[in-house]
Design a protein around this motif. Structure first.
Motif, PDB file in Angstrom:
ATOM      1  N   GLY A 195     -12.782  -6.933 -12.093  1.00 45.57           N
ATOM      2  CA  GLY A 195     -12.302  -5.739 -11.418  1.00 45.57           C
ATOM      3  C   GLY A 195     -11.053  -6.025 -10.608  1.00 45.57           C
ATOM      4  N   ASP A 196     -10.577  -5.036  -9.891  1.00 53.83           N
ATOM      5  CA  ASP A 196      -9.412  -5.214  -9.029  1.00 53.83           C
ATOM      6  C   ASP A 196      -9.780  -6.057  -7.821  1.00 53.83           C
ATOM      7  OD1 ASP A 196      -7.866  -3.596 -10.700  1.00 53.83           O
ATOM      8  OD2 ASP A 196      -8.451  -1.770  -9.633  1.00 53.83           O
ATOM      9  N   ARG A 197      -8.900  -6.996  -7.476  1.00 58.77           N
ATOM     10  CA  ARG A 197      -9.185  -7.928  -6.386  1.00 58.77           C
ATOM     11  C   ARG A 197      -8.408  -7.548  -5.132  1.00 58.77           C
ATOM     12  NH1 ARG A 197      -7.862 -13.755  -8.415  1.00 58.77           N
ATOM     13  NH2 ARG A 197      -8.722 -14.267  -6.356  1.00 58.77           N
ATOM     14  N   TYR A 198      -9.088  -7.662  -3.994  1.00 61.94           N
ATOM     15  CA  TYR A 198      -8.474  -7.362  -2.709  1.00 61.94           C
ATOM     16  C   TYR A 198      -8.860  -8.436  -1.696  1.00 61.94           C
ATOM     17  CZ  TYR A 198      -7.836  -2.653  -4.606  1.00 61.94           C
ATOM     18  OH  TYR A 198      -7.483  -1.581  -5.391  1.00 61.94           O
ATOM     19  N   ASP A 261     -15.308  -3.485  -8.914  1.00 64.32           N
ATOM     20  CA  ASP A 261     -15.712  -3.370 -10.311  1.00 64.32           C
ATOM     21  C   ASP A 261     -15.880  -1.898 -10.673  1.00 64.32           C
ATOM     22  OD1 ASP A 261     -17.660  -3.173 -12.614  1.00 64.32           O
ATOM     23  OD2 ASP A 261     -17.493  -5.358 -12.488  1.00 64.32           O
ATOM     24  N   PRO A 262     -15.224  -1.428 -11.734  1.00 63.55           N
ATOM     25  CA  PRO A 262     -15.308  -0.007 -12.072  1.00 63.55           C
ATOM     26  C   PRO A 262     -16.718   0.466 -12.407  1.00 63.55           C
ATOM     27  CG  PRO A 262     -14.236  -1.255 -13.831  1.00 63.55           C
ATOM     28  CD  PRO A 262     -14.358  -2.171 -12.667  1.00 63.55           C
ATOM     29  N   LEU A 266     -17.981  -2.143  -5.209  1.00 60.65           N
ATOM     30  CA  LEU A 266     -17.460  -3.248  -4.417  1.00 60.65           C
ATOM     31  C   LEU A 266     -18.405  -4.442  -4.426  1.00 60.65           C
ATOM     32  CD1 LEU A 266     -15.989  -1.573  -1.208  1.00 60.65           C
ATOM     33  CD2 LEU A 266     -14.733  -2.787  -2.991  1.00 60.65           C
ATOM     34  N   LEU A 267     -17.845  -5.609  -4.691  1.00 61.19           N
ATOM     35  CA  LEU A 267     -18.586  -6.859  -4.636  1.00 61.19           C
ATOM     36  C   LEU A 267     -17.821  -7.822  -3.738  1.00 61.19           C
ATOM     37  CD1 LEU A 267     -19.459  -7.244  -8.425  1.00 61.19           C
ATOM     38  CD2 LEU A 267     -21.057  -6.693  -6.585  1.00 61.19           C
TER      39      LEU A 267
END
Length: 392
Positions: A195-198, A261-262, A266-267
């Motif tokens: 997923g997208d990372r932040y 993660d779509p 949130l993980l």
């Protein structure tokens, strides 16, 4: 810098870009700033924001001497608050009782700091609180490896480690006979996320978030340690952090690594109970110094258009395959030209001028400890869970 009616702030780890930016923010708000480091040459020493600099023992190799020297500086210089930057936070929290009551340490009790720092304990904390987390296992011996029951790829990393160090992606059935085991610092096997990372940075007091920044993971050393920082708003991440910090009553700066993660949502991968690069997203006009003293009533966030980079890091690592992560070299050049270097300031030029000399001292560390440049930058300020006797 002339003395003001503000607080006297002592900030550790003077070689760090984070320290430089925090010192500038504090000085711009009228506070007096003292800097310490175990290296005699670090960029923050040369900033107009710094009133005094002290060379101190290494917190990793001489932790008790380090703490006692800071206590001496605090008393003699009448310091109001000590703000630790890197993993010396754990050591200071362990020895907080040495400091006079007239000076605040901007951190939480050691049990809290360690629980957040130690990656397996943080994973267990999430599970205990019923918060979404990744499947994990702790590996202390070859027998633990044999018991692994992952059916999908997973990450391997030490429970005490940091972003610049190795994270291995492993598939079920891979040979792990190469693993070496170290007392007190086992391996963490953790489900591989997608997923997208932040990454985030928050300034907290008594369980309340007073300032917050979030930025996506783009250009990064080995895909992990960020080199470029673009401020973004992510309400879900802010809500998660607000709830978590309130639940544990945290005081200090804190950062988290997230995957969005779509399919799952949130993980949270891990927690850094110390300063993170998000501090570099704030500007003097944000008044972020108020967050350290709990003086603001509204949440302080950086301008959403902020785009910063570690210029030297981008030149050394940003163009590599892992950092580009599918981008073209032409895109890298465009992004490099668009971002503002975190070291350069037109009204405070000396840190940028002295940067090559500062890195020569970092390189001496690399040769001394036989580590790479990224590891050498912080090697003598790391803490890997070793018990420190007060008379040691």
């Amino acid at each position: 810098m002339t003395e003001s009616s503000g607080k006297h702030v002592l900030i550790t780890f003077g070689r760090s870009f984070l320290t430089l930016n925090l010192a500038r923010l504090m000085a711009a708000a009228g506070h007096r700033v003292t800097i310490v480091d175990s290296l005699p040459i670090g960029i923050t020493r040369f900033s107009h924001a710094t009133s005094k600099f002290f060379k101190v023992p290494s917190p990793k190799f001489e932790p008790v001497a380090y703490c006692r020297r800071l206590v001496q500086i605090v008393v003699e210089e009448k310091v109001d608050i000590v703000i630790p930057i890197h993993e010396e936070t754990d050591i200071l929290s362990m020895m907080a009782g040495l400091f006079p009551p007239t000076c605040e340490l901007f951190l939480s009790p050691f049990t809290t700091e360690n629980q957040l720092h130690q990656k397996a304990e943080f994973s267990q904390l999430l599970a205990d609180k019923g918060m979404p987390g990744l499947k994990y296992a702790t590996l202390s011996s070859p027998e633990d490896v044999e018991k692994l029951d992952f059916t999908t790829p997973f990450a391997l990393k030490r429970v005490y480690s940091r972003g610049s160090q190795k994270v291995y992606k492993v598939s079920p059935g891979d040979d792990l006979s190469w693993l070496e085991f170290e007392d007190g610092n086992p391996w963490l096997a953790q489900q591989w996320a997608s997923g997208d990372r932040y990454c985030t940075y928050s300034i907290c007091r008594d369980g309340r978030v007073f300032a917050h920044a979030a930025y996506p993971v783009g250009y990064a050393i080995d895909g992990n340690s960020c080199l470029r920082f673009q401020s973004v708003e992510h309400p879900g991440i802010l809500a998660w952090i607000t709830e978590f910090v309130a639940d544990i009553g945290f005081t200090g700066h804190i950062g988290f690594d997230f995957y969005d993660d779509p399919d799952i949502g949130l993980l949270t991968i891990e927690c850094n109970p110390r300063a993170t690069s998000g501090i570099m997203l704030f500007a003097p006009q944000d008044g972020v110094d108020r967050a350290f003293f709990g003086e603001n009533t509204e949440l302080i966030t950086p301008d959403p258009d902020v785009d910063k980079m570690i210029g030297l890091g981008m030149m050394l690592y940003g163009w590599t395959r892992k950092s580009l992560n599918g981008r073209s070299f032409r895109q890298f050049v465009r992004d490099f030209r668009h971002s503002h270097d975190v070291v350069w300031a037109s009204d405070d030029r000396k840190p940028a001028v002295m940067l090559p000399l500062a890195y020569l001292f970092i390189l001496r560390h690399c040769f001394k400890y036989k580590v790479g440049l990224a590891e050498g930058f912080m090697h003598d300020h790391e803490w890997d869970g070793k018990e420190i006797p007060l008379d040691g």
